[in-house]
Design a protein around this motif. Structure first.
Motif, mmCIF file in Angstrom:
data_model
loop_
_atom_site.group_PDB
_atom_site.id
_atom_site.type_symbol
_atom_site.label_atom_id
_atom_site.label_comp_id
_atom_site.label_asym_id
_atom_site.label_seq_id
_atom_site.Cartn_x
_atom_site.Cartn_y
_atom_site.Cartn_z
ATOM 1 N N THR A 1 0.705 -1.209 0.109
ATOM 2 C CA THR A 1 -0.031 0.010 -0.165
ATOM 3 C C THR A 1 0.737 1.206 0.134
ATOM 4 O O THR A 1 0.275 2.448 -0.486
ATOM 5 N N LEU A 2 1.891 1.394 0.444
ATOM 6 C CA LEU A 2 2.973 2.418 0.748
ATOM 7 C C LEU A 2 3.432 2.532 -0.925
ATOM 8 O O LEU A 2 4.013 3.766 -1.089
ATOM 9 N N SER A 3 3.734 1.507 -1.664
ATOM 10 C CA SER A 3 4.465 1.536 -2.856
ATOM 11 C C SER A 3 3.640 1.831 -4.147
ATOM 12 O O SER A 3 3.918 2.321 -5.159
ATOM 13 N N SER A 4 2.393 1.130 -4.027
ATOM 14 C CA SER A 4 1.294 1.177 -4.964
ATOM 15 C C SER A 4 0.749 2.553 -5.389
ATOM 16 O O SER A 4 0.147 2.933 -4.054
ATOM 17 N N SER A 5 0.554 2.757 -6.349
ATOM 18 C CA SER A 5 -0.323 3.982 -6.684
ATOM 19 C C SER A 5 -1.800 3.869 -7.011
ATOM 20 O O SER A 5 -2.387 4.686 -7.318
#
Length: 382
Positions: free
Chosen positions: A56-60
């Motif tokens: 969730t931190l790396s995906s947009s």
């Protein structure tokens, strides 16, 4: 690039974690060392949960992040019923991340109403650009989880201030008209939990007023499910605790509610829920297990404690094409006859009783002829 494949993979990971817990529990029950095997199952769940937080931190992509939130919510509920050694505080990180995504989604829903407000500093703008907006189903799931966290249903050592709760309630109330029905249902449940759990907190009138506002908007919503859920919860809260605003259409509170909150309502709203399951419902092989009520929680079979599959006919699939219009036409009639006056007159349709009517008319004609003959013969004799 294939978001559907990624979402399916995330769901598969969640099922693997649940299956691993079932396998380790059976193995620990068989070998007699349950704690050792549960520790291994918890390690697998925490490792996967940490990976989902990093995703969730790396995906947009909104769909991918939303699916990750759904899986994280199921895993957090599965971990609430067991003692978990979490030295790295992975559960706290997961809940904090879901709370942040929920706040970003509610802020996005309120942006259209606050277009006239000036932009804040660059840090706030950068946070908005990097944090994706959750889909409606993931937002509803996040509201369910965060509501349980704020109501202390899920015991987590997370620093949650009253200001955070107040701000989240205001964001829900402001965005409530623009929410999807699933989000509204969980928003109403969120307000109910906060209303019950905040009764013993002093100087908390502002939060209670916002909770009543959310319930009042739900009671007048256009969606039937939202309206029914809101009225049910409002009546229950008003009877047990007592609402203060917009209570004209609600039944009067009981005498016990006037003295103070009833503890029974806490056992209804503020209670730990059973862990959700993402595994498919398998058909039971033995009838003995069905009689014991070993069915998936929430199904009709679990409600009535017996197999209900054969007692109900499944609904047919939705038709992709319209049925022909001839099925809705009236029955065909005979050709119309022209009356002497120029009015059209339709012949009667031959029905079930037409033959009997004809026979009755013929019999009546014969009887009338016989009566007339007898009268004529009697006159001649005279």
């Amino acid at each position: 690039d294939d978001k559907a494949f990624v979402c399916a993979s995330l769901r598969a990971v969640g099922r693997i974690v649940e299956i691993a817990r079932i396998v380790y529990e059976r193995k620990g029950r068989f070998e007699g060392n349950m704690e050792v095997h549960l520790t291994k199952a918890n390690e697998i769940a925490l490792n996967v949960l940490n990976g989902l937080v990093m995703l969730t931190l790396s995906s947009s992509h909104e769909e991918v992040v939303g699916e990750a939130v759904l899986v994280m919510r199921c895993m957090l509920y599965q971990l609430q019923h067991v003692k978990v050694a979490d030295p790295n505080k992975i559960r706290m990180k997961a809940i904090s991340r879901i709370l942040l995504l929920l706040a970003r989604t509610l802020a996005f829903l309120n942006e259209n109403k606050d277009e006239e407000k000036p932009e804040k500093d660059e840090t706030h703008k950068e946070w908005k650009d990097k944090t994706p907006v959750l889909p409606p189903l993931a937002t509803a799931s996040a509201l369910l989880l965060i509501g349980d966290v704020f109501a202390k249903i899920i015991p987590v050592r997370l620093k949650l201030t009253s200001k955070m709760k107040t701000q989240l309630l205001r964001m829900i109330a402001n965005a409530f008209p623009d929410m999807e029905p699933d989000m509204k249902l969980q928003g109403v449940s969120f307000a109910s939990k906060i209303f019950v759990s905040s009764q013993e907190i002093p100087d908390n009138d502002d939060d209670l007023k916002v909770c009543e506002l959310i319930l009042a908007m739900g009671r007048l919503d256009v969606d039937l499910d939202v309206r029914d859920r809101s009225r049910y919860l409002s009546c229950m809260l008003h009877l047990c605790i007592g609402l203060k605003h917009d209570t004209e259409a609600l039944p009067p509170p009981t005498e016990a509610a006037k003295k103070g909150p009833i503890p029974d309502i806490k056992s209804i709203l503020l209670v730990q829920k059973p862990a959700p399951s993402t595994l498919p419902l398998m058909r039971e092989k033995s009838e003995e297990s069905e009689e014991k009520g070993t069915f998936r929680f929430g199904t009709l079979s679990s409600l009535v404690s017996h197999k209900a599959r054969a007692a109900y006919l499944p609904l047919p699939t939705w038709a992709e094409t319209d049925s022909p219009g001839s099925l809705r036409d009236s029955p065909a009639t005979d050709s119309q006859e022209q009356s002497p006056q120029g009015n059209t007159r339709t012949n009667k349709i031959q029905g079930f009783y037409d033959d009997d009517d004809d026979e009755d008319s013929e019999d009546s004609d014969e009887d009338s002829d016989e009566d007339s003959d007898e009268e004529e013969s009697s006159e001649e004799d005279e």
